[in-house]
Design an enzyme around this catalytic site. Structure first.
Site, PDB file in Angstrom:
ATOM      1  N   TYR A   1       0.840  -1.193   0.000  1.00  0.00           N
ATOM      2  CA  TYR A   1       0.000   0.000   0.000  1.00  0.00           C
ATOM      3  C   TYR A   1       0.877   1.246   0.000  1.00  0.00           C
ATOM      4  O   TYR A   1       1.600   1.516   0.958  1.00  0.00           O
ATOM      5  CB  TYR A   1      -0.923   0.035   1.221  1.00  0.00           C
TER       6      TYR A   1
ATOM      7  N   ARG B   1     -16.362  -1.295  -1.330  1.00  0.00           N
ATOM      8  CA  ARG B   1     -15.562  -0.160  -1.807  1.00  0.00           C
ATOM      9  C   ARG B   1     -16.376   1.130  -1.812  1.00  0.00           C
ATOM     10  O   ARG B   1     -16.239   1.974  -2.690  1.00  0.00           O
ATOM     11  CB  ARG B   1     -14.986  -0.454  -3.187  1.00  0.00           C
ATOM     12  N   GLY B   2     -17.227   1.244  -0.806  1.00  0.00           N
ATOM     13  CA  GLY B   2     -18.028   2.450  -0.651  1.00  0.00           C
ATOM     14  C   GLY B   2     -19.415   2.372  -1.255  1.00  0.00           C
ATOM     15  O   GLY B   2     -20.289   3.167  -0.926  1.00  0.00           O
ATOM     16  N   PHE B   3     -19.628   1.420  -2.160  1.00  0.00           N
ATOM     17  CA  PHE B   3     -20.915   1.328  -2.856  1.00  0.00           C
ATOM     18  C   PHE B   3     -22.058   1.093  -1.869  1.00  0.00           C
ATOM     19  O   PHE B   3     -23.140   1.682  -1.998  1.00  0.00           O
ATOM     20  CB  PHE B   3     -20.874   0.190  -3.880  1.00  0.00           C
TER      21      PHE B   3
ATOM     22  N   HIS C   1      -0.332 -12.151   1.185  1.00  0.00           N
ATOM     23  CA  HIS C   1      -1.322 -11.303   0.504  1.00  0.00           C
ATOM     24  C   HIS C   1      -1.984 -12.016  -0.680  1.00  0.00           C
ATOM     25  O   HIS C   1      -3.199 -11.931  -0.871  1.00  0.00           O
ATOM     26  CB  HIS C   1      -0.633 -10.013   0.033  1.00  0.00           C
TER      27      HIS C   1
ATOM     28  N   GLY D   1     -24.207   3.877   0.129  1.00  0.00           N
ATOM     29  CA  GLY D   1     -25.279   4.676  -0.454  1.00  0.00           C
ATOM     30  C   GLY D   1     -24.839   6.072  -0.838  1.00  0.00           C
ATOM     31  O   GLY D   1     -25.633   6.865  -1.348  1.00  0.00           O
TER      32      GLY D   1
ATOM     33  N   SER E   1     -13.159  -4.664   2.346  1.00  0.00           N
ATOM     34  CA  SER E   1     -14.216  -4.060   1.520  1.00  0.00           C
ATOM     35  C   SER E   1     -15.611  -4.495   1.983  1.00  0.00           C
ATOM     36  O   SER E   1     -16.453  -4.875   1.172  1.00  0.00           O
ATOM     37  CB  SER E   1     -14.019  -4.412   0.042  1.00  0.00           C
ATOM     38  N   PRO E   2     -15.879  -4.441   3.298  1.00  0.00           N
ATOM     39  CA  PRO E   2     -17.205  -4.836   3.778  1.00  0.00           C
ATOM     40  C   PRO E   2     -18.304  -3.891   3.325  1.00  0.00           C
ATOM     41  O   PRO E   2     -19.491  -4.224   3.403  1.00  0.00           O
ATOM     42  CB  PRO E   2     -17.042  -4.826   5.301  1.00  0.00           C
ATOM     43  N   LEU E   3     -17.891  -2.716   2.828  1.00  0.00           N
ATOM     44  CA  LEU E   3     -18.861  -1.746   2.308  1.00  0.00           C
ATOM     45  C   LEU E   3     -18.809  -1.687   0.784  1.00  0.00           C
ATOM     46  O   LEU E   3     -19.231  -0.694   0.179  1.00  0.00           O
ATOM     47  CB  LEU E   3     -18.594  -0.355   2.899  1.00  0.00           C
TER      48      LEU E   3
END
Length: 326
Positions: A54, A205-207, A122, A210, A201-203
């Protein structure tokens, strides 16, 4: 804060994914990122996730610098295998025993610590038997440089082979309402072997927050511009799924992001999501989800409204998809 277990580590029920502080999701602001890391400590977060790739090492340095004064009170997870040049181009995946040792020493230096709480492979190096890679990781445990071993994006067969060499404490994999590949085979195996699952990425990647209504606001170097689920018709179809999540969240008087995290955490005490953020406001919103209990009928409704496989488009571009579940 509530806590869960990874091996003998007591970790906060939600960890903090630090990747976006240094790369992939738009511009960087080290001052705000460090403030977010410190605020996470105030909120009781003690589980921080990074990787040597990263920001080509910069993220480990950031995390190490920001948290050096509380090192004994926290758990740091990092990863190795991606080899990148100074420009950031991925040159290879390296899981050779020699590289395992070299990568660990470099991470220890950047993190400003003499041990790593959870050290992940990884991605699997297809040219090196997993037994050899994990064997080298086992030696790091014996030397006191690593406390626990983890794997990321591996198949059930790889988990079984690795487990014979040394106990695997955690599997990091993408897992969320719209990415549920592991439920059929990998998650049951992890539970059988007492391996914690750490969803990144539990969200989505932001999608799933909402908050994303168009990709036009993403800066040019944002990873999501090239992610299949965010492109063209895929984006529009996936947006309709999120509207259903928003409706349910509104009825519960919580945010869609909080609902997505609660949905994951309600799956079991062995699930420790690591939503990533570089802003204190989003961190506060995410952590608040811990205090909410998801009724079973609501979870059943979500599973029917957004069933397995309903997201349109692959998780990654083609070249990256080849590295998953190896």
């Amino acid at each position: 804060m509530k806590y869960r277990s990874i091996g003998d580590l007591s970790v906060s029920s939600l960890g903090l994914g630090c990747m976006g502080m240094s790369e992939y999701y738009g511009t960087q602001n080290d001052e705000e990122s460090i403030a977010t890391l410190h605020y996470a400590l105030e909120l009781g977060v003690n589980f921080f996730d990074t990787a040597d790739q990263y920001g080509v090492g910069k993220n480990e340095e950031l995390v190490g610098q920001a948290l050096k004064n509380v090192r004994q009170q926290i758990n740091i997870a990092t990863k190795f295998a991606f080899v990148r040049d100074e420009s950031g181009k991925v040159m290879q995946i390296n899981g050779s025993p020699e590289y395992v040792k070299k990568a660990c020493e470099a991470s220890l230096r950047r993190l400003n610590t003499d041990y790593i709480d959870l050290y992940y492979l990884h991605r699997v190096d297809p040219s090196v038997p997993i037994e050899e890679t994990v064997g080298a990781m086992k030696e790091l445990v014996e030397e006191g440089k690593v406390r626990h071993i983890g794997l990321s994006e591996v198949s059930s067969q790889t988990i079984k082979r690795a487990q014979k060499v040394h106990p695997i404490a955690a599997l990091q994999t993408e897992y969320s309402i719209w990415t549920r590949d592991i439920e059929e085979e990998i998650l049951p195996l992890c539970r059988k072997l007492n391996i914690a699952v750490v969803p990144y990425s539990p969200l989505g990647r932001g999608f799933l927050s909402g908050k994303i209504k168009s990709v036009d606001k993403f800066v040019e170097n944002d990873f999501r511009r090239n992610a299949p689920r965010f492109q063209g018709g895929n984006f529009n179809q996936n947006l309709s799924l999120i509207r259903q999540l928003e409706d349910i969240a509104n009825q519960l008087n919580i945010s869609p992001a909080q609902l997505a995290l609660i949905w994951l955490m309600s799956d079991g005490e062995d699930i420790i999501p690591i939503p990533g953020t570089k802003r204190r406001s989003y961190l506060k919103e995410n952590i608040a989800a811990i205090d909410f209990e998801l009724p079973n009928d609501v979870k059943d409704f979500i599973n029917k409204a957004i069933p397995v496989g309903s997201a349109v488009g692959d998780r990654y571009p083609v070249h990256s998809m080849k590295l998953l579940n190896q």
